[in-house]
Scaffold this active site. Structure first.
Site, PDB file in Angstrom:
ATOM      1  CB  CYS A  65      43.029   0.204   0.841  1.00 21.38           C
ATOM      2  SG  CYS A  65      44.012   1.501   1.606  1.00 21.38           S
ATOM      3  CG  MET A  66      39.556  -5.222  -0.396  1.00 19.37           C
ATOM      4  SD  MET A  66      38.757  -6.258   0.834  1.00 19.37           S
ATOM      5  CE  MET A  66      40.155  -7.140   1.518  1.00 19.37           C
ATOM      6  CG  ASP A  67      37.008  -2.107   0.145  1.00 13.92           C
ATOM      7  OD1 ASP A  67      36.744  -3.046  -0.617  1.00 13.92           O
ATOM      8  OD2 ASP A  67      37.246  -2.249   1.362  1.00 13.92           O
TER       9      ASP A  67
ATOM     10  CE1 TYR B 111      45.238  -1.092   6.636  1.00 12.40           C
ATOM     11  CE2 TYR B 111      44.635  -1.233   4.320  1.00 12.40           C
ATOM     12  CZ  TYR B 111      44.294  -1.338   5.660  1.00 12.40           C
ATOM     13  OH  TYR B 111      43.022  -1.672   6.020  1.00 12.40           O
TER      14      TYR B 111
ATOM     15  NE  ARG C 124      44.920 -21.847 -25.269  1.00  4.82           N
ATOM     16  CZ  ARG C 124      44.408 -20.624 -25.372  1.00  4.82           C
ATOM     17  NH1 ARG C 124      44.766 -19.666 -24.520  1.00  4.82           N
ATOM     18  NH2 ARG C 124      43.549 -20.323 -26.325  1.00  4.82           N
TER      19      ARG C 124
HETATM   20  C1  LIG Z   1      40.104 -15.587 -26.357  1.00  2.85           C
HETATM   21  C2  LIG Z   1      40.172 -16.285 -27.668  1.00  2.85           C
HETATM   22  C3  LIG Z   1      39.952 -15.573 -28.852  1.00  2.85           C
HETATM   23  C4  LIG Z   1      39.814 -14.072 -28.914  1.00  2.85           C
HETATM   24  O1  LIG Z   1      41.106 -13.476 -28.885  1.00  2.85           O
HETATM   25  P1  LIG Z   1      41.301 -11.888 -29.039  1.00  2.85           P
HETATM   26  O2  LIG Z   1      42.776 -11.744 -29.100  1.00  2.85           O
HETATM   27  O3  LIG Z   1      40.726 -11.273 -27.808  1.00  2.85           O
HETATM   28  O4  LIG Z   1      40.602 -11.477 -30.271  1.00  2.85           O
HETATM   29  C5  LIG Z   1      39.895 -16.299 -30.033  1.00  2.85           C
HETATM   30  N1  LIG Z   1      40.060 -17.645 -30.036  1.00  2.85           N
HETATM   31  C6  LIG Z   1      40.303 -18.343 -28.900  1.00  2.85           C
HETATM   32  C7  LIG Z   1      40.494 -19.825 -28.988  1.00  2.85           C
HETATM   33  C8  LIG Z   1      40.385 -17.686 -27.690  1.00  2.85           C
HETATM   34  O5  LIG Z   1      40.631 -18.391 -26.584  1.00  2.85           O
END
Ligand SMILES: *Cc1c(COP(=O)(O)O)cnc(C)c1O
Length: 388
Positions: free
Chosen positions: A321-323, A276, A147
């Site tokens: 619904c929305m609300d 709806y 990532r």
């Molecule tokens: C969101 C995130 C966390 C926390 O993860 P959890 O599973 O909620 O403990 C830790 N490190 C990074 C890089 C994240 O994006």
């Protein structure tokens, strides 16, 4: 202490009687924070991105700091700025990408940025060094999540090069696990080995950043060997299970309750359509209530939703619904306009968890709580008044 006796200390937007709302137990968050410290035996960075997983960025952060927290982590620079604007002066790490236009602000506000890209490093350095400033960064290593992060073959050279750039101080190094919540440990073991390899090569050229970190909540329980100097915990801080395979010990307490009220009670003849597109028809004479919660609150428009009313579990009927939405009053007597309905949390010994809803929605508990809309007032309280 019983919920009804808990003292509400802070009501954002000052609603004496909101229509639909969240109740957030800050004692639970403080308890979970301390448990994470005890179990990981290292520092816990409270991950408060996405409005503290729907629980409220500022109030959750303040509660964690009161319980001894030192580090906060967010996804975006804007979230870190919001903390600073509320006088939260503790170290904050931005876990995602921050555009170079923000680096001066980051340096001024002492907000730590994540760095994994050479072009961005040069842009940061030019900006900060040109003003005689320094930005603190944590270098992200991609050990297999694919990532964000520098790939391992380039990591050591990248860090050596960045450490020579003016206006940038490498304060930390970290990675993130893709599968730490699963029963198959091979991927995470491999990620830890790759991370260790980078750390070893770095130390051979005399570099050891002050803060080494890798674990999310799940890894705290499944990979204690990866605790290093700090763990980054979100989901467990809120008392929610990292996954069905990584359940929290029962010393953890969920902090969030989602409530609304009955707004109408109606008796319908057999064969009447509800809501709806008439996605529900009464099969016999039926009592139906309208409640004030909808998809704009984060209560998703799917079939099969449930609610607690008068200590009974009942079904949402027809489309959300929305609300608003409608619920069956089959077997529930004496319901009146204004009565409290629980969507997440406890009522008279029954409980609906974020995990129950996640299963019904085909998603994870993370998405359920992060989806709680801004328009829901959050009422904060300490269930355990000795703490805080
Ligand atoms: C969101 C995130 C966390 C926390 O993860 P959890 O599973 O909620 O403990 C830790 N490190 C990074 C890089 C994240 O994006």
């Amino acid at each position: 202490m019983q919920e009804s006796k808990a003292r509400f200390i802070l009501v954002r937007m000052n609603h004496p009687a909101p229509t639909a709302w969240l109740e957030i137990d800050l004692s639970a968050i403080q308890n979970n924070f301390r448990e994470l410290g005890r179990i990981s035996r290292t520092k816990v960075a409270a991950v408060v991105k996405a409005n503290a997983y729907g629980h409220g960025l500022i109030e959750v952060s303040q509660a964690v700091l009161k319980a001894g927290g030192e580090w906060l982590a967010v996804a975006r620079f804007e979230e870190a700025e919001q903390l600073r604007r509320n006088w939260i002066m503790t170290p904050i790490l931005v876990l995602g990408y921050t555009p170079p236009e923000q680096v001066i602000e980051a340096a001024k506000e002492n907000i730590r940025l994540t760095l994994f890209d050479a072009r961005t490093a040069l842009q940061y350095s030019t900006q900060t060094s040109g003003r005689g400033m320094t930005v603190k960064v944590h270098i992200k290593i991609n050990t297999g999540m694919n990532r964000l992060g520098v790939d391992p073959p380039e990591a050591v050279e990248f860090i050596r090069w960045v450490s020579g750039l003016p206006g940038i101080e490498i304060e930390g190094i970290f990675t993130h696990f893709a599968r730490a919540d699963e029963p198959d440990f091979d991927t995470t073991d491999r990620q830890i080995r790759i991370f260790e390899g980078v750390l070893t090569s770095l130390s051979s050229i005399g570099i050891r950043p002050k803060w080494v970190h890798a674990s999310n909540s799940a890894a705290v329980f499944n990979f204690p060997q990866a605790a290093y100097d700090m763990v980054r915990c979100g989901i467990a801080l809120y008392g929610l299970h990292p996954s069905p395979d990584t359940m929290l010990p029962d010393t953890f307490k969920p902090a969030l309750t989602l409530k609304t009220r009955v707004t109408t009670v109606r008796e319908l003849e057999e064969g009447q359509g509800v809501g709806y597109n008439y996605r529900y028809y009464t099969a016999q004479p039926e009592k139906i209530a309208t409640i004030a919660i909808g998809y704009a609150d984060g209560f998703r428009r799917v079939m099969g939703n449930k609610a607690l009313l008068h200590g009974r579990e009942t079904s949402v009927v027809g489309s959300v619904c929305m609300d608003q939405c409608m619920i069956s009053l089959d077997g529930i007597d004496g319901v009146q306009v204004g009565d409290e309905v629980v969507l997440i949390g406890k009522q008279d010994g029954l409980q609906r968890t974020a995990e129950d809803i996640a299963r019904e929605w085909g998603t994870v508990n993370y998405e359920v709580v992060c989806g709680m809309a801004d328009r829901l007032p959050r009422k904060y309280y300490y269930s355990n008044e000795g703490n805080g």
